[in-house]
Design an enzyme around this catalytic site. Sequence first.
Site, short mmCIF file in Angstrom:
data_model
loop_
_atom_site.label_atom_id
_atom_site.label_comp_id
_atom_site.label_asym_id
_atom_site.label_seq_id
_atom_site.Cartn_x
_atom_site.Cartn_y
_atom_site.Cartn_z
CB SER A 111 -37.56 4.86 28.70
OG SER A 111 -37.17 3.55 27.76
CB CYS A 112 -31.83 3.28 29.64
SG CYS A 112 -31.43 4.10 31.11
CG HIS A 113 -33.96 3.87 24.44
ND1 HIS A 113 -35.37 3.23 24.01
CD2 HIS A 113 -34.36 5.09 25.06
CE1 HIS A 113 -36.29 4.19 24.32
NE2 HIS A 113 -35.83 5.00 25.20
CD GLU A 136 -32.23 -0.01 28.67
OE1 GLU A 136 -33.25 0.71 29.29
OE2 GLU A 136 -31.41 0.39 27.67
CG ASN A 165 -36.57 1.73 31.08
OD1 ASN A 165 -36.38 2.61 30.66
ND2 ASN A 165 -35.66 1.17 32.11
#
Length: 414
Positions: free
Chosen positions: A2-4, A88, A183
């Site tokens: 997961s990116c943020h 994302e 995501n």
Amino acid sequence: MSCHTFVALPQATVDQIIFGKNSNRPSDEVQEVVFFPRATYQQGDQVECTYIKIDQVGKTHAVVLSRPSWLWGAEMGANEHGVCIGNEAVWGKEKPNDKEALLGMDLVRLGLERSQTAEEAVDVLAGLLEKYGQGGNCMEDEVIFTHDNSFLIADKKEAWVLETVGKHWAAEKVEEEMRNISNQLSITTKINKEHPELRSYAKDQGWWDGKTEFDFTAVYSHQDTTQMNETDNRHCTGLQLLNKHKGNITIETMMDILRDKESGTNTEGGFMTTGSMISILPMDSSLHCIHFFTGTPYPERSVFKPFIFVKNMRQLLKTSSPSFGPDDPVKKKPRFQTKPDRKHELYKKHEVAAATMEINQQKGAKLLQDIKALEKKQIEKAKHVLENGIPDTTEVVHIFSDCVNEEIAIYSKN
């Protein structure tokens, strides 16, 4: 995986917009920070993106990008007009396209090069998505990894969220004080712009009855929306971090958020935080935006270094990875048969320093103390610029590169 990406609007800060993103990517992937000046082109020119060539526009804006060093696009970046974009990976009810088209990261760069406002970037990305589509392998690997994309886009006045599933998309202007994306799809019933066939396509697929209120996430997401709103969900934990500081979010606050491990914002492992970015976008049009990049993994053991768009910028050599031209394994077919060493100078020095911080408590503590002092000095410089402007641009034209040199010197002496 997961990116943020985060944005805090003026109601949540102190008369400025603050944008931030952690790029979470494969742990062996090098992320570089690169600058491209504005440029003009002739009619009929094309630009070669990661996998495909597309029509070039007559003029592109200057951009600074944080990107996986094997591809053309970017995970995040900003342009000379104060537009910032982070993307994302998301998945909807349709299988992502594994045929080569524009990557979501290509769209980030194209949006920055071709727009002067956040809303214009939404329109640019929507147009490119319609004309060329999105697809292709998103990793430097023979194993195919594909996804659709969401984007958080900000400028000095406002922010937008654009979310896509295949060629279909929805966009929402951010009205609340803060917003984050991760995501998963997040746009629900408040839609300000949309693909002309967004609703009819969903109806034809049997995803929407055409009678109930249209909820983009509920209709297009493959996930159960109740699970997406659970408090331990990464999207929710990111919003909790923003809410914790609502009304007084500063550059230091955003740094703390991007360094937070408990929430899953800052990750380690097979997929980890390989690069981070924060931008301060002042509402006063006479003031310069300031963009901070690490150019290295482990944000808690990295320096956020300031970049300011002014005249006479030069290439950022020590955060730029080696170029392999037409011999790059990404350019040859079949692709990704080998992996060259893409480490730039700062990455190499930081890699050794990060290992020292991990295994040698005494040396590690001294290293951390020194780089935090360097970062604090850069924050003070940024605050001075935001309060007083830049009477002499020669004083800041190399502020990023000078900070990189100081960081490398710290690693070298230890």
